[in-house]
Scaffold this active site. Structure first.
Site, short mmCIF file in Angstrom:
data_model
loop_
_atom_site.label_atom_id
_atom_site.label_comp_id
_atom_site.label_asym_id
_atom_site.label_seq_id
_atom_site.Cartn_x
_atom_site.Cartn_y
_atom_site.Cartn_z
N HIS A 259 50.83 -21.47 -57.97
CA HIS A 259 51.68 -21.45 -58.97
C HIS A 259 52.68 -20.06 -58.50
O HIS A 259 53.74 -20.26 -58.43
CB HIS A 259 50.99 -21.22 -60.26
CG HIS A 259 52.21 -21.38 -61.27
ND1 HIS A 259 51.82 -21.52 -62.61
CD2 HIS A 259 53.52 -20.95 -61.24
CE1 HIS A 259 53.10 -21.25 -63.29
NE2 HIS A 259 53.96 -20.87 -62.67
N GLU B 213 59.99 -18.93 -58.44
CA GLU B 213 58.94 -18.21 -58.37
C GLU B 213 59.41 -16.77 -57.94
O GLU B 213 59.16 -15.53 -58.12
CB GLU B 213 57.81 -18.76 -57.71
CG GLU B 213 57.20 -19.60 -58.66
CD GLU B 213 56.57 -19.10 -59.73
OE1 GLU B 213 55.93 -18.10 -59.80
OE2 GLU B 213 56.64 -19.95 -61.06
N HIS C 13 59.20 -13.67 -60.04
CA HIS C 13 58.06 -12.76 -59.62
C HIS C 13 58.49 -11.92 -58.34
O HIS C 13 58.11 -10.78 -58.20
CB HIS C 13 56.85 -13.40 -59.62
CG HIS C 13 56.76 -14.17 -60.98
ND1 HIS C 13 56.30 -13.50 -62.06
CD2 HIS C 13 56.87 -15.49 -61.49
CE1 HIS C 13 56.17 -14.28 -63.15
NE2 HIS C 13 56.50 -15.61 -62.53
#
Ligand code: AMP
Length: 260
Positions: free
Chosen positions: A61, A149, A153
């Site tokens: 993930h 992502e 992040h």
């Protein structure tokens, strides 16, 4: 000597600046893998990417920079707007609530993921980091998921684009696959079996040498199932460490691991 002192004086702020920028951003990474069976059997369902049905293995993930201690944020102002605005109970017996920021995110919104930077990793990423989202009708490339992502992040990781995705793939390879680790402990996907959460955590801790955190969700019938495994990684992006922060995780004592 004098020259050396001048050189040091000139260089120090550069070095200090370089480390400070990365340093105060986060304390460790959560490397988060997801059981596709548990993503897909909820009310919302899932869609497979253009590369077809992913393997019956945990998928990546993300690799998420995290703080060891949540930081209070102002209720207004740019800090709050940029924060997660997570509401946490200060103390179980009080109902005093505060806004907290527990991880950094969106550290550079102009830093878009460039597919050519990760060209050599795409096959590996397709196999190990597949999208299951139905956005746009589903059946699309996983690139959108990776780009999301990265922006949210990755831009806070202190790593470049290639290094960020390579680090995640390396971490996944290292543990030989969570599904295999669980199967070796007798924890196999099943329609009706329930497994002790402590057994799942113990099996992963034994095999990897580090205690993970676990997150659960509910299937369409409201049954609790293992959804994501959080492994803690030191700031080098390589060393697995015990997860020491408690996580609500929405799990119960026993959980399902649905087939995929
Ligand atoms: P994050 O914001 O990094 O915590 O990720 C959460 C978001 O990722 C949510 O919008 C999820 O719906 C989405 N998400 C989680 N797993 C997947 C997946 N396998 N494919 C695509 N999107 C996902």
């Amino acid at each position: 000597m004098k020259l050396a002192a001048i050189a040091v004086a000139l260089l120090l702020p550069l070095v200090a600046g370089a480390t400070a920028a990365a340093d105060d951003e986060f304390d460790f990474f959560y490397f988060v893998q997801q059981w596709p069976g548990s993503f897909c059997d909820t009310d919302r369902g899932c869609c497979f990417p253009d590369t077809g049905k992913p393997a019956a293995e945990f998928g990546i993930h993300g690799l998420w920079p995290n703080y060891a201690k949540c930081r209070p944020t102002a209720d207004d102002g740019p800090e709050a707007a940029a924060s997660i605005d997570m509401v946490v109970d200060d103390d179980g017996s009080h109902h005093h609530r505060r806004r907290q920021k527990c991880w950094p995110e969106y550290c550079n919104n102009s830093n878009n993921l460039h597919p050519w930077e990760i060209k050599d990793l795409i096959k590996d990423l397709d196999a190990n980091w597949p999208t299951l989202s139905c956005k746009g009708g589903g059946g699309g490339s996983s690139m959108e998921f990776w780009a999301y992502e990265w922006k949210k992040h990755g831009t806070c990781s202190g790593l470049g684009q290639h290094d960020y995705f390579a680090a995640a793939l390396d971490l996944k390879r290292r543990d030989g696959g969570l599904a295999g680790i669980l199967a070796a402990a007798g924890i196999v996907p099943s329609e009706d079996e329930r497994y002790l959460l402590s057994g799942i955590r113990g099996a992963i801790a034994n095999a990897t040498g580090a205690i993970p955190n676990l997150e659960c969700n509910r299937d369409a019938f409201g049954e609790t199932q293992l959804y994501q495994v959080y492994q803690c990684v030191s700031r080098d992006g390589r060393t697995l460490v015990d997860c020491l922060l408690p996580m609500s995780g929405k799990c119960s004592g026993t959980v399902k691991l649905p087939p995929f």
